[in-house]
Design a protein around this motif. Structure first.
Motif, PDB file in Angstrom:
ATOM      1  N   VAL A  17     -30.993   3.659 -18.385  1.00  0.00           N
ATOM      2  CA  VAL A  17     -31.347   2.273 -18.045  1.00  0.00           C
ATOM      3  C   VAL A  17     -31.245   2.076 -16.543  1.00  0.00           C
ATOM      4  O   VAL A  17     -32.091   1.434 -15.929  1.00  0.00           O
ATOM      5  CB  VAL A  17     -30.422   1.285 -18.779  1.00  0.00           C
ATOM      6  CG1 VAL A  17     -30.815  -0.160 -18.468  1.00  0.00           C
ATOM      7  CG2 VAL A  17     -30.466   1.535 -20.285  1.00  0.00           C
ATOM      8  N   TYR A  18     -30.183   2.599 -15.946  1.00  0.00           N
ATOM      9  CA  TYR A  18     -30.076   2.653 -14.496  1.00  0.00           C
ATOM     10  C   TYR A  18     -29.076   3.725 -14.094  1.00  0.00           C
ATOM     11  O   TYR A  18     -28.219   4.116 -14.872  1.00  0.00           O
ATOM     12  CB  TYR A  18     -29.686   1.301 -13.878  1.00  0.00           C
ATOM     13  CG  TYR A  18     -28.400   0.704 -14.404  1.00  0.00           C
ATOM     14  CD1 TYR A  18     -27.153   1.225 -14.058  1.00  0.00           C
ATOM     15  CD2 TYR A  18     -28.431  -0.421 -15.221  1.00  0.00           C
ATOM     16  CE1 TYR A  18     -25.998   0.670 -14.529  1.00  0.00           C
ATOM     17  CE2 TYR A  18     -27.265  -0.986 -15.698  1.00  0.00           C
ATOM     18  CZ  TYR A  18     -26.045  -0.431 -15.344  1.00  0.00           C
ATOM     19  OH  TYR A  18     -24.891  -0.988 -15.824  1.00  0.00           O
ATOM     20  N   GLU A  19     -29.245   4.207 -12.871  1.00  0.00           N
ATOM     21  CA  GLU A  19     -28.325   5.184 -12.296  1.00  0.00           C
ATOM     22  C   GLU A  19     -27.337   4.472 -11.382  1.00  0.00           C
ATOM     23  O   GLU A  19     -27.575   3.355 -10.919  1.00  0.00           O
ATOM     24  CB  GLU A  19     -29.094   6.241 -11.491  1.00  0.00           C
ATOM     25  CG  GLU A  19     -29.882   7.228 -12.331  1.00  0.00           C
ATOM     26  CD  GLU A  19     -28.998   8.299 -12.971  1.00  0.00           C
ATOM     27  OE1 GLU A  19     -27.761   8.226 -12.826  1.00  0.00           O
ATOM     28  OE2 GLU A  19     -29.560   9.210 -13.604  1.00  0.00           O
ATOM     29  N   SER A  20     -26.248   5.145 -11.092  1.00  0.00           N
ATOM     30  CA  SER A  20     -25.259   4.599 -10.172  1.00  0.00           C
ATOM     31  C   SER A  20     -25.903   4.284  -8.829  1.00  0.00           C
ATOM     32  O   SER A  20     -26.626   5.112  -8.267  1.00  0.00           O
ATOM     33  CB  SER A  20     -24.128   5.615  -9.977  1.00  0.00           C
ATOM     34  OG  SER A  20     -23.215   5.173  -9.010  1.00  0.00           O
ATOM     35  N   GLY A  21     -25.684   3.068  -8.339  1.00  0.00           N
ATOM     36  CA  GLY A  21     -26.239   2.656  -7.057  1.00  0.00           C
ATOM     37  C   GLY A  21     -27.595   1.996  -7.136  1.00  0.00           C
ATOM     38  O   GLY A  21     -28.074   1.438  -6.139  1.00  0.00           O
ATOM     39  N   ASP A  22     -28.248   2.034  -8.302  1.00  0.00           N
ATOM     40  CA  ASP A  22     -29.554   1.383  -8.440  1.00  0.00           C
ATOM     41  C   ASP A  22     -29.423  -0.129  -8.271  1.00  0.00           C
ATOM     42  O   ASP A  22     -28.454  -0.741  -8.747  1.00  0.00           O
ATOM     43  CB  ASP A  22     -30.156   1.665  -9.822  1.00  0.00           C
ATOM     44  CG  ASP A  22     -30.754   3.048  -9.932  1.00  0.00           C
ATOM     45  OD1 ASP A  22     -30.760   3.771  -8.909  1.00  0.00           O
ATOM     46  OD2 ASP A  22     -31.206   3.410 -11.033  1.00  0.00           O
ATOM     47  N   VAL A  42     -25.808   0.976 -25.656  1.00  0.00           N
ATOM     48  CA  VAL A  42     -25.883   1.594 -24.332  1.00  0.00           C
ATOM     49  C   VAL A  42     -24.479   1.993 -23.889  1.00  0.00           C
ATOM     50  O   VAL A  42     -23.532   1.215 -24.030  1.00  0.00           O
ATOM     51  CB  VAL A  42     -26.516   0.632 -23.308  1.00  0.00           C
ATOM     52  CG1 VAL A  42     -26.541   1.264 -21.915  1.00  0.00           C
ATOM     53  CG2 VAL A  42     -27.935   0.258 -23.744  1.00  0.00           C
ATOM     54  N   SER A  43     -24.359   3.198 -23.388  1.00  0.00           N
ATOM     55  CA  SER A  43     -23.095   3.715 -22.893  1.00  0.00           C
ATOM     56  C   SER A  43     -23.063   3.617 -21.379  1.00  0.00           C
ATOM     57  O   SER A  43     -24.013   3.993 -20.696  1.00  0.00           O
ATOM     58  CB  SER A  43     -22.929   5.178 -23.322  1.00  0.00           C
ATOM     59  OG  SER A  43     -21.733   5.707 -22.818  1.00  0.00           O
ATOM     60  N   LEU A  44     -21.953   3.079 -20.848  1.00  0.00           N
ATOM     61  CA  LEU A  44     -21.746   3.051 -19.407  1.00  0.00           C
ATOM     62  C   LEU A  44     -20.870   4.242 -19.043  1.00  0.00           C
ATOM     63  O   LEU A  44     -19.754   4.381 -19.552  1.00  0.00           O
ATOM     64  CB  LEU A  44     -21.078   1.743 -18.981  1.00  0.00           C
ATOM     65  CG  LEU A  44     -21.793   0.456 -19.395  1.00  0.00           C
ATOM     66  CD1 LEU A  44     -21.077  -0.764 -18.810  1.00  0.00           C
ATOM     67  CD2 LEU A  44     -23.258   0.463 -18.983  1.00  0.00           C
ATOM     68  N   LEU A  45     -21.380   5.111 -18.168  1.00  0.00           N
ATOM     69  CA  LEU A  45     -20.717   6.369 -17.834  1.00  0.00           C
ATOM     70  C   LEU A  45     -20.380   6.421 -16.356  1.00  0.00           C
ATOM     71  O   LEU A  45     -21.177   5.999 -15.507  1.00  0.00           O
ATOM     72  CB  LEU A  45     -21.631   7.560 -18.155  1.00  0.00           C
ATOM     73  CG  LEU A  45     -22.094   7.734 -19.596  1.00  0.00           C
ATOM     74  CD1 LEU A  45     -23.221   8.747 -19.653  1.00  0.00           C
ATOM     75  CD2 LEU A  45     -20.938   8.182 -20.479  1.00  0.00           C
ATOM     76  N   TYR A  46     -19.204   6.965 -16.048  1.00  0.00           N
ATOM     77  CA  TYR A  46     -18.895   7.291 -14.657  1.00  0.00           C
ATOM     78  C   TYR A  46     -19.220   8.760 -14.453  1.00  0.00           C
ATOM     79  O   TYR A  46     -18.774   9.610 -15.227  1.00  0.00           O
ATOM     80  CB  TYR A  46     -17.431   7.020 -14.324  1.00  0.00           C
ATOM     81  CG  TYR A  46     -17.175   7.167 -12.842  1.00  0.00           C
ATOM     82  CD1 TYR A  46     -17.427   6.106 -11.968  1.00  0.00           C
ATOM     83  CD2 TYR A  46     -16.759   8.386 -12.303  1.00  0.00           C
ATOM     84  CE1 TYR A  46     -17.242   6.249 -10.608  1.00  0.00           C
ATOM     85  CE2 TYR A  46     -16.576   8.533 -10.946  1.00  0.00           C
ATOM     86  CZ  TYR A  46     -16.816   7.463 -10.099  1.00  0.00           C
ATOM     87  OH  TYR A  46     -16.653   7.617  -8.742  1.00  0.00           O
ATOM     88  N   VAL A  47     -20.002   9.039 -13.438  1.00  0.00           N
ATOM     89  CA  VAL A  47     -20.463  10.411 -13.178  1.00  0.00           C
ATOM     90  C   VAL A  47     -19.803  10.939 -11.912  1.00  0.00           C
ATOM     91  O   VAL A  47     -19.867  10.326 -10.852  1.00  0.00           O
ATOM     92  CB  VAL A  47     -22.000  10.456 -13.030  1.00  0.00           C
ATOM     93  CG1 VAL A  47     -22.471  11.898 -12.840  1.00  0.00           C
ATOM     94  CG2 VAL A  47     -22.682   9.823 -14.243  1.00  0.00           C
TER      95      VAL A  47
END
Length: 239
Positions: A39-44, A57-62
């Motif tokens: 849905v979106y990447e970090s910083g988008d 939807v899963s929110l993930l820290y990468v």
């Protein structure tokens, strides 16, 4: 979209007062959310927010090396994109569809305008944000202190709470990424739950057979998160 509301779609939208609903409904677009869709990447930058109906939807820290771990899940109880009204404009994590379905998409500017009216929408979204923060904090505690099979129980219960069935289509690799563990650990934990008759597990598919059994086996983290959502987001009267 039709102006008719269904209580079993998105819970946040379902409890909005009529005036707020009437302003938002012309701008809501029902979209497909396929499994694995980012849905979106970090910083988008957030151009849209999403209100899941049948997807999760899963929110993930990468991490820098590509490793990831889930910090929360969002289904029909909530929305994706809280940074928009918290002043951040961008999200520090990745959002990935973990269970395929649909969601309502809303232009970010429309939601910001509604939020800044300082009415029921603002109060509802701030309550939701508090509940989501509780889930994030409890997930961190759970991942640090509880066994993989307890984490899997928590994850399964939170997931089926947000679905209309007891079945999940999910690959081993995706579950491992969600929990931040090795695939072998997921397999071992799933087989334990299957051997005790709690789930039926096959490649890419999990069916919960005994929900009460999972609730007895799960750590306290599931109950903490559920009670907080129930307390903060009970019904329309609280707005």
């Amino acid at each position: 979209m039709s102006d008719e509301r269904h209580q079993n779609e998105n819970h946040l939208l379902a409890v909005l007062p009529d005036a707020e609903w009437a302003r938002l409904v012309p701008h809501l677009v029902l979209v497909d959310m396929p499994l694995g869709h980012v849905v979106y990447e970090s910083g988008d930058r957030l151009n849209h927010v999403y209100f899941p109906t049948t997807c999760i939807v899963s929110l993930l820290y990468v991490m820098e090396d590509g490793a990831s771990a889930e910090i929360s899940i969002v289904g029909n109880e909530g929305m994706i994109g809280i940074a928009l009204f918290m002043g951040g404009e961008t999200m520090p994590n990745r959002a990935v569809v973990q269970s395929a379905g649909k969601a309502y998409r809303l232009d970010a500017l429309i939601l910001k305008e509604e939020f800044h009216r300082a009415g029921p929408v603002q109060r509802l979204l701030l309550r939701y944000t508090q509940a989501l923060i509780t889930q994030m904090a409890q997930t961190a505690v759970c991942n640090r202190h509880h066994s993989i099979d307890q984490q899997l129980c928590r994850w399964l219960l939170l997931s089926i709470d947000r679905l209309s069935s007891n079945e999940l289509k999910m690959t081993q690799e995706l579950i491992a990424n969600m929990l931040g563990v090795r695939r072998a650990g997921v397999t071992e934990a799933a087989m334990k739950l299957q051997d005790t008759g709690l789930i039926r597990y096959s490649h890419g598919h999990i069916e919960v057979l005994d929900r009460l059994g999972l609730e007895k086996r799960v750590c306290e983290c599931y109950g903490v998160v559920k009670r907080e959502f129930d307390r903060l987001l009970p019904d329309l009267k609280a707005l």
